[in-house]
Scaffold this active site. Structure first.
Site, short mmCIF file in Angstrom:
data_model
loop_
_atom_site.label_atom_id
_atom_site.label_comp_id
_atom_site.label_asym_id
_atom_site.label_seq_id
_atom_site.Cartn_x
_atom_site.Cartn_y
_atom_site.Cartn_z
CG LEU A 134 6.95 3.43 -2.32
CD1 LEU A 134 8.15 2.83 -1.60
CD2 LEU A 134 7.31 3.78 -3.76
N GLY A 135 2.62 1.70 -1.78
CA GLY A 135 1.66 0.60 -1.70
C GLY A 135 0.69 0.84 -0.56
CB THR A 136 -2.70 1.09 -0.04
OG1 THR A 136 -3.31 0.37 -1.12
CG2 THR A 136 -2.32 2.48 -0.51
N GLY A 137 -2.37 -1.17 2.10
CA GLY A 137 -2.84 -2.44 2.63
C GLY A 137 -3.96 -2.22 3.62
CB VAL A 166 4.78 0.87 1.83
CG1 VAL A 166 6.30 1.01 1.71
CG2 VAL A 166 4.42 -0.40 2.60
CG ASP A 171 2.53 -14.02 2.29
OD1 ASP A 171 1.79 -14.72 1.55
OD2 ASP A 171 2.33 -12.82 2.50
CE LYS A 220 1.48 -12.22 -1.34
NZ LYS A 220 0.05 -11.97 -1.03
CG ASN A 279 5.00 -10.88 -0.23
OD1 ASN A 279 4.50 -9.77 -0.38
ND2 ASN A 279 4.44 -11.81 0.52
CG ASP A 338 4.22 -8.63 3.62
OD1 ASP A 338 4.16 -8.85 4.85
OD2 ASP A 338 3.23 -8.29 2.95
CB THR A 398 -0.92 -16.14 -1.11
OG1 THR A 398 -0.43 -14.93 -0.51
CG2 THR A 398 -1.67 -15.81 -2.38
#
Length: 346
Positions: A33-36, A41, A150, A152, A155, A168, A185
């Protein structure tokens, strides 16, 4: 000022919510679903109750190398302490020799950021709806002495019913006085953070002002797409005088200005009546806060979801067969650094 604050069930931070005991073999991993910086995820499905979840997988070695141990432990501890309709649920966490695993809600509507970019900007009532739900979540976190730090659009996730889930908590911190860590951010940083001054929970209300501006205009108020952060930070420290204002609703602009107040002692949300000033502001006049908290108000946008595990709202990522590496035995050099993550085997 007499204002009826929305009632919130308060969970003391020291009393942790009940979480389940999980292991990797309890789940079927479907897709990323997502990378970091520290991992991915994944969308997963429980073999037991057949429900879909999101599992955040974090490399212990990368967390240690990039000096993010305290942020990672904070995220887990904050999520164990909160339980709110507009905040993502942590169902459990565990570790193996290489990775940390956090089992959370799968929120199928994707990021508010994606919806905002697709829409370019939101009409005033739509921005008000999301801002009001964020305000309820922030007020709840602050009641537990948690600074989120955080906020934004990336998130803020949209549930199947269109209501938000804030995700997050990597920068969240339990703090009943002041903090001084530079994190967040860039577009959303309050001036006192940039100036390396001590700050308090009012930085979250400042960020809500930035979020409202971005939802109404399409970009944050001090945005500098091609410049360095130095130029951006100079504009933030210059304050609202550096903003080019689109033709906003006058009440929305008034509230944004009260959130972007340079002096934290004069900032909305940080005055004598605390969040009461926010809830009582005329821009929110028609909001029924209690109904909103109970999700009894229909959301302005309902995600198009075909089935329970539909992840089409999320970007596609190369899988690289990474899931096959999870649970493989390696030397565990860092396990004692994450004592609140259970060892549950694979």
């Amino acid at each position: 000022m007499d204002v009826d604050l929305p009632t919130e069930p308060v969970v003391p931070l020291q009393v942790r919510r009940q979480t389940g005991s999980y292991r990797l073999s309890d789940f079927i991993i479907h897709r990323t679903l997502g990378t970091g910086s520290f991992g991915r995820v994944h969308l997963v499905r429980s073999k037991h109750n057949l429900r879909f979840y999101a599992i955040k997988v974090l490399s212990k070695e990368k967390i240690v190398r990039m000096r993010q141990v305290s942020h990672t432990r904070n995220e887990q501890q904050m999520l164990m302490a909160v339980q709110h309709t507009f905040i993502i649920n942590l169902w459990g966490s565990f570790q193996d020799s290489a990775n940390l695993y956090m089992v959370m809600d799968f929120v199928p509507g994707g990021e508010l950021f994606t919806l905002l970019r697709r829409s370019n900007r939101f009409p005033d009532p739509v921005a008000k709806f999301y801002a009001a739900e964020v305000a309820l979540a922030l007020n709840y976190m602050h009641s537990l002495d948690i600074i989120y730090r955080d906020l934004k659009p990336e998130n803020i996730l949209l549930n199947a019913d269109g209501h938000i889930k804030i995700a997050d908590f990597g920068f969240a911190k339990h703090c009943n006085t002041n903090a001084w860590t530079l994190c967040g951010t860039p577009d959303y940083l309050a001036p006192e953070i940039i100036r390396n001054e001590r700050y308090n929970k009012s930085v979250d209300w400042y960020a809500l002002g930035v979020l409202i501006f971005e939802m109404l205009s399409g970009l944050p108020p001090f945005h500098e797409p091609d410049a360095s952060h130095v130029v951006l930070y100079e504009k933030i420290c210059a304050g609202p005088a550096a903003i080019r204002w689109p033709p906003f609703n006058a009440l929305a602009q008034d509230l944004i200005l009260k959130f972007l107040e340079h002096d934290p002692t004069k900032r909305y949300g940080n005055l004598k009546h605390g969040a009461g000033d926010v809830f009582a502001h005329p821009w929110f006049r028609e909001v029924d806060w209690d109904k909103l908290r109970k999700r009894e108000i229909t959301a302005p946008y309902l995600p198009k979801i075909a089935s329970a595990g539909d992840a089409s709202a999320f970007e596609k990522y190369p899988e690289d067969n990474v899931a096959a590496t999870y649970g493989q035995p390696v030397d565990d050099l860092y396990g004692d650094m994450f004592p609140d993550f259970d060892y549950a085997g694979v």
